[in-house]
Write a protein that holds these residues in place. Sequence first.
Motif, PDB file in Angstrom:
ATOM      1  N   MET A  48     -25.575   2.406 -51.143  1.00  0.00           N
ATOM      2  CA  MET A  48     -25.763   3.830 -51.038  1.00  0.00           C
ATOM      3  C   MET A  48     -26.665   4.280 -52.188  1.00  0.00           C
ATOM      4  N   THR A  49     -27.628   5.115 -51.859  1.00  0.00           N
ATOM      5  CA  THR A  49     -28.529   5.610 -52.896  1.00  0.00           C
ATOM      6  C   THR A  49     -27.882   6.761 -53.659  1.00  0.00           C
ATOM      7  N   LEU A  50     -28.458   7.058 -54.781  1.00  0.00           N
ATOM      8  CA  LEU A  50     -27.960   8.139 -55.629  1.00  0.00           C
ATOM      9  C   LEU A  50     -28.023   9.473 -54.898  1.00  0.00           C
ATOM     10  N   ASP A  51     -29.062   9.696 -54.118  1.00  0.00           N
ATOM     11  CA  ASP A  51     -29.208  10.957 -53.383  1.00  0.00           C
ATOM     12  C   ASP A  51     -28.051  11.173 -52.412  1.00  0.00           C
ATOM     13  N   LYS A  52     -27.728  10.144 -51.647  1.00  0.00           N
ATOM     14  CA  LYS A  52     -26.634  10.260 -50.683  1.00  0.00           C
ATOM     15  C   LYS A  52     -25.292  10.404 -51.384  1.00  0.00           C
ATOM     16  N   ALA A  53     -25.139   9.722 -52.524  1.00  0.00           N
ATOM     17  CA  ALA A  53     -23.892   9.839 -53.286  1.00  0.00           C
ATOM     18  C   ALA A  53     -23.729  11.251 -53.831  1.00  0.00           C
ATOM     19  N   ILE A  54     -24.804  11.873 -54.291  1.00  0.00           N
ATOM     20  CA  ILE A  54     -24.744  13.246 -54.793  1.00  0.00           C
ATOM     21  C   ILE A  54     -24.369  14.202 -53.670  1.00  0.00           C
ATOM     22  N   LEU A  55     -24.969  14.046 -52.503  1.00  0.00           N
ATOM     23  CA  LEU A  55     -24.644  14.918 -51.369  1.00  0.00           C
ATOM     24  C   LEU A  55     -23.185  14.745 -50.950  1.00  0.00           C
ATOM     25  N   ALA A  56     -22.718  13.514 -50.918  1.00  0.00           N
ATOM     26  CA  ALA A  56     -21.317  13.260 -50.560  1.00  0.00           C
ATOM     27  C   ALA A  56     -20.374  13.854 -51.602  1.00  0.00           C
ATOM     28  N   PHE A  57     -20.713  13.713 -52.866  1.00  0.00           N
ATOM     29  CA  PHE A  57     -19.887  14.251 -53.947  1.00  0.00           C
ATOM     30  C   PHE A  57     -19.845  15.779 -53.878  1.00  0.00           C
ATOM     31  N   ALA A  58     -20.994  16.406 -53.656  1.00  0.00           N
ATOM     32  CA  ALA A  58     -21.043  17.870 -53.563  1.00  0.00           C
ATOM     33  C   ALA A  58     -20.219  18.360 -52.370  1.00  0.00           C
ATOM     34  N   GLY A  59     -20.338  17.690 -51.244  1.00  0.00           N
ATOM     35  CA  GLY A  59     -19.547  18.070 -50.071  1.00  0.00           C
ATOM     36  C   GLY A  59     -18.060  17.919 -50.320  1.00  0.00           C
ATOM     37  N   LEU A  60     -17.684  16.844 -50.964  1.00  0.00           N
ATOM     38  CA  LEU A  60     -16.275  16.614 -51.290  1.00  0.00           C
ATOM     39  C   LEU A  60     -15.749  17.690 -52.236  1.00  0.00           C
ATOM     40  N   MET A  61     -16.543  18.064 -53.233  1.00  0.00           N
ATOM     41  CA  MET A  61     -16.119  19.091 -54.182  1.00  0.00           C
ATOM     42  C   MET A  61     -15.982  20.458 -53.509  1.00  0.00           C
ATOM     43  N   VAL A  62     -16.885  20.786 -52.576  1.00  0.00           N
ATOM     44  CA  VAL A  62     -16.778  22.057 -51.859  1.00  0.00           C
ATOM     45  C   VAL A  62     -15.508  22.075 -51.022  1.00  0.00           C
ATOM     46  N   LEU A  63     -15.239  20.995 -50.297  1.00  0.00           N
ATOM     47  CA  LEU A  63     -14.015  20.931 -49.496  1.00  0.00           C
ATOM     48  C   LEU A  63     -12.766  21.005 -50.371  1.00  0.00           C
ATOM     49  N   LEU A  64     -12.788  20.312 -51.507  1.00  0.00           N
ATOM     50  CA  LEU A  64     -11.655  20.357 -52.427  1.00  0.00           C
ATOM     51  C   LEU A  64     -11.433  21.775 -52.948  1.00  0.00           C
ATOM     52  N   SER A  65     -12.509  22.463 -53.287  1.00  0.00           N
ATOM     53  CA  SER A  65     -12.367  23.823 -53.810  1.00  0.00           C
ATOM     54  C   SER A  65     -11.823  24.778 -52.753  1.00  0.00           C
ATOM     55  N   VAL A  66     -12.215  24.576 -51.501  1.00  0.00           N
ATOM     56  CA  VAL A  66     -11.681  25.417 -50.425  1.00  0.00           C
ATOM     57  C   VAL A  66     -10.192  25.149 -50.238  1.00  0.00           C
ATOM     58  N   VAL A  67      -9.799  23.899 -50.240  1.00  0.00           N
ATOM     59  CA  VAL A  67      -8.385  23.550 -50.106  1.00  0.00           C
ATOM     60  C   VAL A  67      -7.566  24.144 -51.250  1.00  0.00           C
ATOM     61  N   LEU A  68      -8.073  24.020 -52.482  1.00  0.00           N
ATOM     62  CA  LEU A  68      -7.367  24.582 -53.627  1.00  0.00           C
ATOM     63  C   LEU A  68      -7.281  26.104 -53.551  1.00  0.00           C
ATOM     64  N   THR A  69      -8.345  26.742 -53.054  1.00  0.00           N
ATOM     65  CA  THR A  69      -8.338  28.195 -52.912  1.00  0.00           C
ATOM     66  C   THR A  69      -7.300  28.648 -51.900  1.00  0.00           C
ATOM     67  N   VAL A  70      -7.196  27.942 -50.775  1.00  0.00           N
ATOM     68  CA  VAL A  70      -6.273  28.340 -49.714  1.00  0.00           C
ATOM     69  C   VAL A  70      -4.830  28.042 -50.086  1.00  0.00           C
ATOM     70  N   TRP A  71      -4.555  26.852 -50.634  1.00  0.00           N
ATOM     71  CA  TRP A  71      -3.176  26.429 -50.812  1.00  0.00           C
ATOM     72  C   TRP A  71      -2.626  26.548 -52.231  1.00  0.00           C
ATOM     73  N   VAL A  72      -3.477  26.730 -53.236  1.00  0.00           N
ATOM     74  CA  VAL A  72      -2.963  26.792 -54.602  1.00  0.00           C
ATOM     75  C   VAL A  72      -3.108  28.197 -55.177  1.00  0.00           C
ATOM     76  N   SER A  73      -4.352  28.666 -55.298  1.00  0.00           N
ATOM     77  CA  SER A  73      -4.581  29.981 -55.886  1.00  0.00           C
ATOM     78  C   SER A  73      -5.943  30.505 -55.442  1.00  0.00           C
TER      79      SER A  73
END
Length: 66
Positions: free
Chosen positions: A1-26
């Motif tokens: 996996m190239t660095l570009d694809k890893a960055i996109l995957a990481f950013a997508g994962l962080m956005v999903l994580l932040s949405v989950v935390l917003t809905v279920w935590v605070s």
Amino acid sequence: MTLDKAILAFAGLMVLLSVVLTVWVSPLFVWFTVFIGLNLLQSASTGLCPAAFVLRKLGFRPGPAF
């Protein structure tokens, strides 16, 4: 996996994580989503991404963007 694809995957994962935390935590975790968006805009305008430095050290091969 190239660095570009890893960055996109990481950013997508962080956005999903932040949405989950917003809905279920605070609702204040929406600021995490804002931070991610600002970091993506900064990266697009300057070409510098803090996550890219870390992932490059972990051995991801560079792609055309980073």
